[in-house]
Write an enzyme that holds these catalytic residues in place. Sequence first.
Site, PDB file in Angstrom:
ATOM      1  N   ASP A   7       0.861  -1.185   0.000  1.00  0.00           N
ATOM      2  CA  ASP A   7       0.000   0.000   0.000  1.00  0.00           C
ATOM      3  C   ASP A   7       0.891   1.227   0.000  1.00  0.00           C
ATOM      4  OD1 ASP A   7      -0.131   0.932   3.197  1.00  0.00           O
ATOM      5  OD2 ASP A   7      -0.013  -1.243   2.945  1.00  0.00           O
ATOM      6  N   ASP A  94      -9.624   3.210   6.238  1.00  0.00           N
ATOM      7  CA  ASP A  94      -8.450   3.111   7.104  1.00  0.00           C
ATOM      8  C   ASP A  94      -8.791   3.805   8.420  1.00  0.00           C
ATOM      9  OD1 ASP A  94      -6.064   3.473   8.449  1.00  0.00           O
ATOM     10  OD2 ASP A  94      -4.916   4.080   6.698  1.00  0.00           O
ATOM     11  N   GLU A  96      -7.669   3.979  12.191  1.00  0.00           N
ATOM     12  CA  GLU A  96      -6.636   3.611  13.162  1.00  0.00           C
ATOM     13  C   GLU A  96      -6.438   4.657  14.245  1.00  0.00           C
ATOM     14  OE1 GLU A  96      -2.584   3.946  11.250  1.00  0.00           O
ATOM     15  OE2 GLU A  96      -3.813   3.808   9.432  1.00  0.00           O
TER      16      GLU A  96
END
Length: 317
Positions: A7, A94, A96
Amino acid sequence: MGIKGIDVSHWQGNINWKKVSADGIKFAFIKATEGTTLKDNKFETNVSGANAAGIKTGAYHFARFGSKSEALAEARFFLSVVKKVRLSYPLVLDLEVNQRNVSRSVLTDAAVAFLREVEKAGYFAMIYSGKSFLENCLDESKLKPFALWVARYNNKLGRDADIWQYSDCGKVAGISGNVDMNICYRDGLRAQAAVKTEKTSSVKPVSNKKSVKTETVYTVKKGDALSVIAKKYNTTVKALQSLNNIKDPNKIYVGQKLKISSSASTASNKKQYYTIKSGDTLSGISKRFNTSIKTLQNWNGIKNANKIYAGQKIRVK
């Protein structure tokens, strides 16, 4: 072994995607957006380069939200950017950081709202998080419908996941400096939630049985196609289109409610599917559904009977 991937974002600078491909990389998740205003300035260039090199491409959005409304705003911004490119792998949330310091329940509900918005737009939605953050800051029970990508920089992941990000300091030809390294364990990941339907046969089945017509409502799941649903309920694609006012048979989406008029006499002949849970084995599943391991392998294209994963949907009858 799994499929090798990376990624990237603008932090990797200019990438030579031909060299990346030659180094054995099969897929790449590329950063598209962050919050509601930040677009990665290398997004289109990276997608184009990876596509040209034959690498499967997905896109990810770095979350900053703390509520459902903020999550929906971020999802719509993300979608407005990714719709301009051609992708072949999922769209990823994403998540986090708990930017707004909200509760576990609130943050998870916001994540689900984001992912559902992505699915509503016709894409295959996936969530990425660190192992610790996922297990301690999110409610995994609400995230089970979605594909899972987990980061843990260790020699072992120690849990179920579809993709494991095992390093943030990998070295790949064509990229200067470090890059995140991933292994994908799930076959069939794709960009679109809707699947192209197969052409239906014009030959009508012959039966001497009198069948009773019943009407039911079916909720479209990941991997469904109109032709598959039609066969399951002994009806036709055209009948489903007419009953549900579907103009394009190739355009159905996850969560869509379909009215179905089916024949009750065929219920015993329907194929049955099972979603694998943590701790399941193929031998245990074969005993449960009174079949054999070899039959399950043949039906589902499973080469190694010891390699199955939680969330995998298999035919059992």
